[in-house]
Design an enzyme around this catalytic site. Structure first.
Site, PDB file in Angstrom:
ATOM      1  N   GLY A  48     -26.366  55.191 -22.096  1.00  0.00           N
ATOM      2  CA  GLY A  48     -26.418  54.074 -23.041  1.00  0.00           C
ATOM      3  C   GLY A  48     -25.660  52.829 -22.626  1.00  0.00           C
ATOM      4  O   GLY A  48     -26.037  51.721 -22.994  1.00  0.00           O
ATOM      5  N   GLU A 103     -18.373  52.048 -23.620  1.00  0.00           N
ATOM      6  CA  GLU A 103     -19.389  52.733 -24.429  1.00  0.00           C
ATOM      7  C   GLU A 103     -20.334  51.713 -25.035  1.00  0.00           C
ATOM      8  O   GLU A 103     -19.938  50.592 -25.351  1.00  0.00           O
ATOM      9  CB  GLU A 103     -18.715  53.491 -25.586  1.00  0.00           C
ATOM     10  CG  GLU A 103     -18.533  54.960 -25.375  1.00  0.00           C
ATOM     11  CD  GLU A 103     -19.818  55.783 -25.365  1.00  0.00           C
ATOM     12  OE1 GLU A 103     -20.909  55.244 -25.118  1.00  0.00           O
ATOM     13  OE2 GLU A 103     -19.710  56.993 -25.589  1.00  0.00           O
ATOM     14  N   ASP A 104     -21.571  52.113 -25.236  1.00  0.00           N
ATOM     15  CA  ASP A 104     -22.499  51.256 -25.984  1.00  0.00           C
ATOM     16  C   ASP A 104     -22.242  51.390 -27.481  1.00  0.00           C
ATOM     17  O   ASP A 104     -22.303  50.412 -28.214  1.00  0.00           O
ATOM     18  CB  ASP A 104     -23.952  51.598 -25.630  1.00  0.00           C
ATOM     19  CG  ASP A 104     -24.240  53.084 -25.762  1.00  0.00           C
ATOM     20  OD1 ASP A 104     -23.402  53.896 -25.331  1.00  0.00           O
ATOM     21  OD2 ASP A 104     -25.295  53.446 -26.303  1.00  0.00           O
ATOM     22  N   ASP A 107     -20.109  56.478 -32.606  1.00  0.00           N
ATOM     23  CA  ASP A 107     -20.748  56.902 -33.859  1.00  0.00           C
ATOM     24  C   ASP A 107     -19.798  57.894 -34.543  1.00  0.00           C
ATOM     25  O   ASP A 107     -18.930  57.513 -35.322  1.00  0.00           O
ATOM     26  CB  ASP A 107     -22.100  57.515 -33.476  1.00  0.00           C
ATOM     27  CG  ASP A 107     -23.047  57.650 -34.641  1.00  0.00           C
ATOM     28  OD1 ASP A 107     -22.578  57.978 -35.734  1.00  0.00           O
ATOM     29  OD2 ASP A 107     -24.262  57.431 -34.468  1.00  0.00           O
ATOM     30  N   LYS A 135     -19.691  52.309 -35.576  1.00  0.00           N
ATOM     31  CA  LYS A 135     -20.111  52.612 -36.952  1.00  0.00           C
ATOM     32  C   LYS A 135     -18.906  53.229 -37.658  1.00  0.00           C
ATOM     33  O   LYS A 135     -18.752  54.463 -37.643  1.00  0.00           O
ATOM     34  CB  LYS A 135     -21.252  53.632 -36.935  1.00  0.00           C
ATOM     35  CG  LYS A 135     -22.577  53.089 -36.472  1.00  0.00           C
ATOM     36  CD  LYS A 135     -23.607  54.222 -36.553  1.00  0.00           C
ATOM     37  CE  LYS A 135     -24.978  53.772 -36.150  1.00  0.00           C
ATOM     38  NZ  LYS A 135     -25.914  54.920 -36.044  1.00  0.00           N
ATOM     39  N   PHE A 156     -29.694  53.817 -37.792  1.00  0.00           N
ATOM     40  CA  PHE A 156     -30.105  54.202 -36.442  1.00  0.00           C
ATOM     41  C   PHE A 156     -30.509  52.946 -35.674  1.00  0.00           C
ATOM     42  O   PHE A 156     -31.319  52.157 -36.151  1.00  0.00           O
ATOM     43  CB  PHE A 156     -31.273  55.191 -36.521  1.00  0.00           C
ATOM     44  CG  PHE A 156     -31.716  55.664 -35.172  1.00  0.00           C
ATOM     45  CD1 PHE A 156     -30.923  56.533 -34.424  1.00  0.00           C
ATOM     46  CD2 PHE A 156     -32.912  55.225 -34.621  1.00  0.00           C
ATOM     47  CE1 PHE A 156     -31.322  56.960 -33.167  1.00  0.00           C
ATOM     48  CE2 PHE A 156     -33.325  55.641 -33.362  1.00  0.00           C
ATOM     49  CZ  PHE A 156     -32.520  56.513 -32.638  1.00  0.00           C
ATOM     50  N   VAL A 157     -29.912  52.755 -34.498  1.00  0.00           N
ATOM     51  CA  VAL A 157     -30.158  51.528 -33.734  1.00  0.00           C
ATOM     52  C   VAL A 157     -30.674  51.829 -32.325  1.00  0.00           C
ATOM     53  O   VAL A 157     -30.336  52.859 -31.736  1.00  0.00           O
ATOM     54  CB  VAL A 157     -28.879  50.640 -33.641  1.00  0.00           C
ATOM     55  CG1 VAL A 157     -28.634  49.887 -34.936  1.00  0.00           C
ATOM     56  CG2 VAL A 157     -27.644  51.438 -33.248  1.00  0.00           C
ATOM     57  N   ASP A 163     -31.303  54.215 -26.922  1.00  0.00           N
ATOM     58  CA  ASP A 163     -32.678  54.713 -26.863  1.00  0.00           C
ATOM     59  C   ASP A 163     -33.138  55.403 -28.140  1.00  0.00           C
ATOM     60  O   ASP A 163     -32.339  55.797 -28.989  1.00  0.00           O
ATOM     61  CB  ASP A 163     -32.791  55.743 -25.737  1.00  0.00           C
ATOM     62  CG  ASP A 163     -32.101  57.072 -26.104  1.00  0.00           C
ATOM     63  OD1 ASP A 163     -30.899  57.026 -26.462  1.00  0.00           O
ATOM     64  OD2 ASP A 163     -32.757  58.112 -26.066  1.00  0.00           O
ATOM     65  N   ARG A 169     -34.561  51.300 -24.245  1.00  0.00           N
ATOM     66  CA  ARG A 169     -33.236  50.896 -23.737  1.00  0.00           C
ATOM     67  C   ARG A 169     -33.289  49.486 -23.148  1.00  0.00           C
ATOM     68  O   ARG A 169     -32.277  48.823 -23.027  1.00  0.00           O
ATOM     69  CB  ARG A 169     -32.762  51.859 -22.642  1.00  0.00           C
ATOM     70  CG  ARG A 169     -32.477  53.273 -23.117  1.00  0.00           C
ATOM     71  CD  ARG A 169     -31.781  54.046 -22.002  1.00  0.00           C
ATOM     72  NE  ARG A 169     -31.794  55.482 -22.204  1.00  0.00           N
ATOM     73  CZ  ARG A 169     -30.861  56.177 -22.848  1.00  0.00           C
ATOM     74  NH1 ARG A 169     -29.835  55.568 -23.392  1.00  0.00           N
ATOM     75  NH2 ARG A 169     -30.939  57.482 -22.962  1.00  0.00           N
TER      76      ARG A 169
HETATM   77  C1  PRP Z   1     -24.862  58.136 -27.403  1.00  0.00           C
HETATM   78  C2  PRP Z   1     -24.090  56.882 -27.058  1.00  0.00           C
HETATM   79  C3  PRP Z   1     -22.652  57.334 -27.037  1.00  0.00           C
HETATM   80  C4  PRP Z   1     -22.630  58.468 -28.057  1.00  0.00           C
HETATM   81  C5  PRP Z   1     -22.006  57.991 -29.342  1.00  0.00           C
HETATM   82  O1  PRP Z   1     -25.111  58.879 -26.236  1.00  0.00           O
HETATM   83  O2  PRP Z   1     -24.488  56.336 -25.820  1.00  0.00           O
HETATM   84  O3  PRP Z   1     -22.269  57.831 -25.767  1.00  0.00           O
HETATM   85  O4  PRP Z   1     -24.001  58.844 -28.276  1.00  0.00           O
HETATM   86  O5  PRP Z   1     -22.040  58.986 -30.335  1.00  0.00           O
HETATM   87  P1  PRP Z   1     -20.749  59.812 -30.794  1.00  0.00           P
HETATM   88  O6  PRP Z   1     -19.655  58.840 -31.108  1.00  0.00           O
HETATM   89  O7  PRP Z   1     -21.256  60.525 -32.050  1.00  0.00           O
HETATM   90  O8  PRP Z   1     -20.382  60.774 -29.716  1.00  0.00           O
HETATM   91  P2  PRP Z   1     -26.271  59.980 -26.097  1.00  0.00           P
HETATM   92  O9  PRP Z   1     -25.701  61.348 -26.205  1.00  0.00           O
HETATM   93  O10 PRP Z   1     -27.404  59.653 -27.037  1.00  0.00           O
HETATM   94  O11 PRP Z   1     -26.730  59.774 -24.598  1.00  0.00           O
HETATM   95  P3  PRP Z   1     -27.300  58.448 -23.903  1.00  0.00           P
HETATM   96  O12 PRP Z   1     -26.134  57.503 -23.742  1.00  0.00           O
HETATM   97  O13 PRP Z   1     -27.827  58.930 -22.599  1.00  0.00           O
HETATM   98  O14 PRP Z   1     -28.368  57.867 -24.803  1.00  0.00           O
END
Ligand code: PRP
Length: 180
Positions: A48, A103-104, A107, A135, A156-157, A163, A169
């Protein structure tokens, strides 16, 4: 593109590409002010963060290094599995280094908590966390985020690295699922 339809779902622009670019430039400046006497290692969490990481370091005017690791907890779903998988380790030696985790989105905070525990074993000099999106109402773990681009509601974004089923993405803006 103000709205996108994906199957039965409509996504609307939440943060425009221009707003993102302006905020990323501000974050880079803020980081430079805090790290200009050091050579920090930016550590992007894949997948991400790839776009945010690229723009953030492109705007960063000082010396730095970059590395990536890959975590996954959401798979192809909209809700976290609750378990984090380490899919790619760091390649550089971060012992004694000043680390900026990129981080992107934060959550639940599970990925950052997992990261902090993982990185502690490498004995860095310091660790800070920068996230484009946060968030606050979804946070379930006690994590400290040092630099936040935007705080957003628990919708949800997608876009700008984020993604849905691995797609979207590449969108330059952040889109949120419209509430029905
Ligand atoms: C997403 C996002 C963060 C994480 C945040 O990754 O990129 O790394 O979730 O959520 P959290 O605070 O609840 O841990 P994902 O597992 O979807 O993988 P990706 O980055 O490859 O999309």
């Amino acid at each position: 593109m103000e709205k996108i339809q994906i199957e039965q779902d409509i996504f609307e622009v939440m943060i425009s590409a221009e707003e993102i670019q302006n905020r990323v430039a501000e974050l880079s400046t803020q980081l430079y002010n805090d790290y200009k006497d050091k050579t920090p290692v930016f550590i992007g969490i894949l997948n991400g963060s790839f776009m945010f990481m690229g723009d953030l370091v492109k705007d960063y005017p000082g010396d730095c290094e970059v590395d990536f690791l890959k975590l996954s907890s959401y798979g192809d779903e909209k809700i976290s599995s609750g378990k984090v998988k380490l899919q790619k380790e760091l390649t550089c030696d971060v012992t004694g280094r000043d680390l900026i985790i990129v981080e992107d989105i934060v959550d639940s905070g599970l990925s950052i908590k997992f990261m902090e525990e993982l990185i502690e074993h490498h004995h860095p000099a310091s660790v800070s966390v920068v996230t484009l999106l946060m968030k606050p109402n979804s946070l379930k773990y006690n994590v400290k985020i040092d630099y936040i681009g935007f705080t957003i509601p628990g919708r949800f974004v997608i876009g700008y690295g984020l993604d849905y089923k691995q797609r979207y993405r590449n969108l330059p803006a952040i889109y949120a699922l419209e509430e029905k």
